[in-house]
Design a protein around this motif. Structure first.
Motif, PDB file in Angstrom:
ATOM      1  N   MET B  68       0.605  -1.319  -0.274  1.00  0.00           N
ATOM      2  CA  MET B  68       0.044   0.629  -0.434  1.00  0.00           C
ATOM      3  C   MET B  68       1.243   1.417   0.211  1.00  0.00           C
ATOM      4  O   MET B  68       0.453   2.765   0.063  1.00  0.00           O
ATOM      5  CB  MET B  68      -0.894   0.101   1.440  1.00  0.00           C
ATOM      6  CG  MET B  68      -1.827  -0.765   1.009  1.00  0.00           C
ATOM      7  SD  MET B  68      -3.069  -0.962  -0.114  1.00  0.00           S
ATOM      8  CE  MET B  68      -4.022   0.132  -0.131  1.00  0.00           C
ATOM      9  N   HIS B  69       2.238   1.186   0.104  1.00  0.00           N
ATOM     10  CA  HIS B  69       3.172   2.390   0.318  1.00  0.00           C
ATOM     11  C   HIS B  69       3.633   2.226  -0.807  1.00  0.00           C
ATOM     12  O   HIS B  69       4.417   3.428  -0.954  1.00  0.00           O
ATOM     13  CB  HIS B  69       3.602   1.867   1.944  1.00  0.00           C
ATOM     14  CG  HIS B  69       2.945   2.181   2.978  1.00  0.00           C
ATOM     15  ND1 HIS B  69       2.355   3.110   3.762  1.00  0.00           N
ATOM     16  CD2 HIS B  69       2.673   0.834   3.615  1.00  0.00           C
ATOM     17  CE1 HIS B  69       1.438   2.838   4.262  1.00  0.00           C
ATOM     18  NE2 HIS B  69       1.893   1.970   4.779  1.00  0.00           N
ATOM     19  N   ASP B  70       3.676   1.240  -1.696  1.00  0.00           N
ATOM     20  CA  ASP B  70       4.261   2.105  -3.353  1.00  0.00           C
ATOM     21  C   ASP B  70       3.845   3.036  -3.435  1.00  0.00           C
ATOM     22  O   ASP B  70       2.623   3.293  -4.081  1.00  0.00           O
ATOM     23  CB  ASP B  70       4.451   0.722  -3.747  1.00  0.00           C
ATOM     24  CG  ASP B  70       4.761  -0.358  -3.578  1.00  0.00           C
ATOM     25  OD1 ASP B  70       5.971  -0.093  -2.643  1.00  0.00           O
ATOM     26  OD2 ASP B  70       5.036  -1.997  -3.501  1.00  0.00           O
ATOM     27  N   ASP B  71       4.908   3.172  -3.944  1.00  0.00           N
ATOM     28  CA  ASP B  71       4.807   4.306  -5.278  1.00  0.00           C
ATOM     29  C   ASP B  71       3.829   4.378  -6.630  1.00  0.00           C
ATOM     30  O   ASP B  71       4.738   3.651  -7.387  1.00  0.00           O
ATOM     31  CB  ASP B  71       5.528   5.687  -5.207  1.00  0.00           C
ATOM     32  CG  ASP B  71       5.923   7.091  -6.415  1.00  0.00           C
ATOM     33  OD1 ASP B  71       4.997   6.938  -6.869  1.00  0.00           O
ATOM     34  OD2 ASP B  71       6.816   7.482  -7.105  1.00  0.00           O
ATOM     35  N   PRO B  72       2.886   4.859  -6.540  1.00  0.00           N
ATOM     36  CA  PRO B  72       2.206   3.874  -7.727  1.00  0.00           C
ATOM     37  C   PRO B  72       2.445   3.923  -9.198  1.00  0.00           C
ATOM     38  O   PRO B  72       2.702   3.004  -9.769  1.00  0.00           O
ATOM     39  CB  PRO B  72       0.812   4.626  -7.833  1.00  0.00           C
ATOM     40  CG  PRO B  72       0.313   5.010  -6.592  1.00  0.00           C
ATOM     41  CD  PRO B  72       2.150   5.139  -6.340  1.00  0.00           C
ATOM     42  N   SER B  73       3.564   5.360  -9.239  1.00  0.00           N
ATOM     43  CA  SER B  73       4.162   4.980 -11.187  1.00  0.00           C
ATOM     44  C   SER B  73       4.844   4.182 -11.138  1.00  0.00           C
ATOM     45  O   SER B  73       6.162   3.604 -12.439  1.00  0.00           O
ATOM     46  CB  SER B  73       4.414   6.762 -10.562  1.00  0.00           C
ATOM     47  OG  SER B  73       5.354   7.174  -9.871  1.00  0.00           O
ATOM     48  N   THR B  74       5.914   3.811  -9.925  1.00  0.00           N
ATOM     49  CA  THR B  74       6.871   2.620  -9.653  1.00  0.00           C
ATOM     50  C   THR B  74       6.669   1.236  -9.862  1.00  0.00           C
ATOM     51  O   THR B  74       7.625   0.551  -9.835  1.00  0.00           O
ATOM     52  CB  THR B  74       7.975   3.508  -8.770  1.00  0.00           C
ATOM     53  OG1 THR B  74       7.736   3.363  -7.081  1.00  0.00           O
ATOM     54  CG2 THR B  74       8.502   4.676  -9.110  1.00  0.00           C
ATOM     55  N   VAL B  75       5.133   1.013  -9.748  1.00  0.00           N
ATOM     56  CA  VAL B  75       4.486  -0.749  -9.451  1.00  0.00           C
ATOM     57  C   VAL B  75       5.369  -1.430 -10.697  1.00  0.00           C
ATOM     58  O   VAL B  75       6.179  -2.216 -10.271  1.00  0.00           O
ATOM     59  CB  VAL B  75       3.730  -0.697  -9.035  1.00  0.00           C
ATOM     60  CG1 VAL B  75       2.711  -1.408  -9.032  1.00  0.00           C
ATOM     61  CG2 VAL B  75       3.275   0.090  -8.103  1.00  0.00           C
ATOM     62  N   ILE B  76       5.000  -0.648 -11.841  1.00  0.00           N
ATOM     63  CA  ILE B  76       5.627  -2.208 -12.952  1.00  0.00           C
ATOM     64  C   ILE B  76       7.310  -2.089 -13.146  1.00  0.00           C
ATOM     65  O   ILE B  76       7.628  -3.206 -13.246  1.00  0.00           O
ATOM     66  CB  ILE B  76       4.682  -1.273 -13.883  1.00  0.00           C
ATOM     67  CG1 ILE B  76       5.341  -0.324 -14.948  1.00  0.00           C
ATOM     68  CG2 ILE B  76       3.196  -0.624 -14.354  1.00  0.00           C
ATOM     69  CD1 ILE B  76       5.643  -0.541 -16.732  1.00  0.00           C
ATOM     70  N   ARG B  77       8.067  -1.420 -12.753  1.00  0.00           N
ATOM     71  CA  ARG B  77       9.462  -1.185 -12.544  1.00  0.00           C
ATOM     72  C   ARG B  77      10.020  -2.367 -11.304  1.00  0.00           C
ATOM     73  O   ARG B  77      10.436  -2.758 -11.451  1.00  0.00           O
ATOM     74  CB  ARG B  77       9.501   0.563 -12.990  1.00  0.00           C
ATOM     75  CG  ARG B  77      10.851   0.125 -13.444  1.00  0.00           C
ATOM     76  CD  ARG B  77      11.591   1.030 -13.601  1.00  0.00           C
ATOM     77  NE  ARG B  77      12.438   1.908 -12.917  1.00  0.00           N
ATOM     78  CZ  ARG B  77      11.045   3.216 -12.179  1.00  0.00           C
ATOM     79  NH1 ARG B  77      10.460   3.847 -12.836  1.00  0.00           N
ATOM     80  NH2 ARG B  77      11.908   3.810 -11.339  1.00  0.00           N
ATOM     81  N   ARG B  78       8.903  -1.428 -10.012  1.00  0.00           N
ATOM     82  CA  ARG B  78      10.393  -2.027  -8.997  1.00  0.00           C
ATOM     83  C   ARG B  78       9.429  -3.880  -8.601  1.00  0.00           C
ATOM     84  O   ARG B  78       9.823  -3.773  -7.995  1.00  0.00           O
ATOM     85  CB  ARG B  78       9.945  -1.277  -8.289  1.00  0.00           C
ATOM     86  CG  ARG B  78      11.335   0.169  -7.962  1.00  0.00           C
ATOM     87  CD  ARG B  78      11.296   0.999  -7.217  1.00  0.00           C
ATOM     88  NE  ARG B  78      12.310   2.284  -7.130  1.00  0.00           N
ATOM     89  CZ  ARG B  78      11.900   3.190  -6.456  1.00  0.00           C
ATOM     90  NH1 ARG B  78      11.183   2.987  -5.298  1.00  0.00           N
ATOM     91  NH2 ARG B  78      12.893   4.495  -7.124  1.00  0.00           N
TER      92      ARG B  78
END
Lengths: 345, 345
Positions: B68-78
């Motif tokens: 839930m704390h992941d930055d949405p914009s980086t999810v597909i990379r990270r």
């Protein structure tokens, strides 16, 4: 103290305004001035069987009336003889200490800013209704006066709302929340994100007690004492609370009137149900103050009855006694000092 | 038909997702794929006493989980090996017809747009929850996917919401209202004022049935079948309805549990109170579709239990059967044609 009332504004004018004012004149130690068409007011007094006006109550003549369809920005030019414009001019000329109107919100907002003027330094005025919550009550600022806001406007709303919560709700250190769509400080539009930083700064200087973002869901549950918002979202918040409460009340009514047993159930729960009803009765809350104007101006609900007018007068007296406008003026000066200091650093 | 489920998203994952999916697999003629940590899913199956998966149900491994704390914009990379990203990739690769997740809304929105892509011509995706009203149900679009909107985005939301109301609520000619702070066409910010004109044009061309501005108060009372809004105000609307309903329910509970008589009253009104509770039970509504994405993506509530997951699957099947994405694609083409025509004139 002298409270000026727009006798012609609202759905139930002039009767409800007159009745509410008479009741207030009998109960409070304040002079009351009814502004409106003299002939209509006299007729209404006759109809309402009021032979003489209570002590300290008078009528000031104004031949015109602001219409709900009038363009707010032209009211002070095209309706210069209206009860609203004349009443506000009396307030500006110190012939009274506060003004109450149940007429058009837009017209009242525009005419107040132009005639009574904003407090020097205040960028925009704001409507600050008090709404019931699970924990008591909270102040929402703004609920529709300023639909588009810059972050600085929201910072000023936070200060004004905080001072109003102190004086009207008696909360020593009100929790100020910024209406947003999530708790995290990066939520919302650029306006909320920038406002978040300004509110943090105001918190550091001790002017407000900022507790962070507040989601709309938490407002009726009592998550903050002051909810800061642009006028558009604040209006959506206020009206969806009202609409949902109305929806639930309708459903409850259906449930309780279904058959004899459910009607008996309603009797058993009567006192609780009446408390719930009283809780959401806007009439006992008073009107909505227009904060940021240099003298107290109160917008009473358009459908105000005499009880609502009575409470609006009580609220106006309260605003004058607490010198809310003066307190806001002092604090805005402090805000400017802070700003200059931080520019110097 | 194959429905892909993020087995690891939400507060009650994986148990609630597995139980809801098993129930759906037994009831509906659809294949279901649970995406997530294989070992954890097997453990959960053991814990839940599910010896064998129902026919047509399978597990696809994904070792990571979106936080839930992941930055949405980086999810597909990270978080490329997460159940959410892997599930969406399966959807994009046609290994399934719809995707359901109870995980982070921001991440799902961002990853869906990047992996599954928006329908060509659609400017922004929108979350379109179905909310209960006094008249039945209505679609709110957008409730938080796109916080800042241009008038054209709102026009597209109106079309998508209208198509969704037709297919999901079975309303032949849904009344589309623009969320605003007054009825008059000059109300709101420049965005609402411009959107008003675009919606009028869409009404003239017959693509939607635009009934004008709608105030937040009228939404729970059933004033429109589709409420069009930017994501910020829509979120405020949705959450204040939820919060107020919760507040009223808490107060009712207090009223009914006050003493023996009020408890008896509650017994008499039981069926009505249960209906009221069921009415506002988000679990039976299904999830919130993310409209504008080229294939059906459904956001289930973060606190979904198995019943909520079951209904989200039902809703996903419905979206696939009605080919909602295809219908939106066709209509957006019509919108573009209209636009070009009006440019030529």
């Amino acid at each position: 103290m002298r409270i000026i009332l727009d006798a012609m504004g609202g759905d139930n004018a002039p009767d409800a305004i007159i009745l509410g004012a008479v009741r207030a004149a009998n109960e409070f130690a304040a002079e009351l001035v009814l502004v409106g068409r003299g002939a209509e007011i006299l007729e209404a007094l006759k109809r309402l069987n009021i032979a003489t006006l209570p002590k300290g109550m008078e009528v000031a003549n104004a031949e015109d009336v602001v219409d709900m369809h009038d363009d707010p920005s032209t009211v002070i030019r095209r309706r210069r003889d209206s009860s609203m414009v004349v009443g506000l001019q009396m307030l500006a000329a110190k012939s009274g200490d506060a003004f109450i109107s149940a007429g058009s919100t837009g017209a009242l907002l525009s005419a107040s800013s132009l005639i009574v003027k904003r407090i020097p330094g205040i960028r925009r005025a704001a409507l600050a209704p008090v709404i019931p919550t699970a924990e008591g009550r909270c102040v929402l600022i703004d609920s529709g006066a300023t639909v588009e806001c810059k972050p600085e406007f929201l910072a000023q709303f936070a200060c004004m709302g905080s001072l109003f919560a102190k004086s009207s709700l008696g909360i020593a250190n009100p929790r100020v929340g910024l209406l947003n769509i999530g708790d995290e400080d990066n939520k919302g539009t650029p306006v909320q994100r920038a406002a978040y930083g300004l509110l943090q700064e105001l918190d550091r200087t001790g002017l407000i007690h900022f507790t962070g973002n507040i989601e709309a869901r938490a407002v009726p549950l009592g998550g903050a004492d002051v909810v800061v918002s642009d006028g558009f979202s604040g209006n959506v918040l206020l009206k969806s609370i009202e609409g949902t409460a109305q929806f639930m009340s309708q459903q409850l009514k259906k449930i309780f009137t279904k058959n004899l047993l459910t009607k008996l159930g309603a009797v058993f729960c009567k006192s609780g149900l009446e408390e719930l009803k009283a809780m959401s009765d806007y009439r006992t809350v008073g009107g909505t103050p227009l904060l940021g104007i240099s003298k107290p101006v109160i917008k009473a609900h358009g459908s105000s009855d005499d009880l609502a007018v009575f409470h609006a007068v009580r609220q106006a007296i309260d605003a004058v006694q607490h010198d809310l406008s003066g307190t806001i003026r002092d604090q805005i000066n402090q805000m400017s000092i802070t700003k200059e200091q931080s520019n110097v650093e």
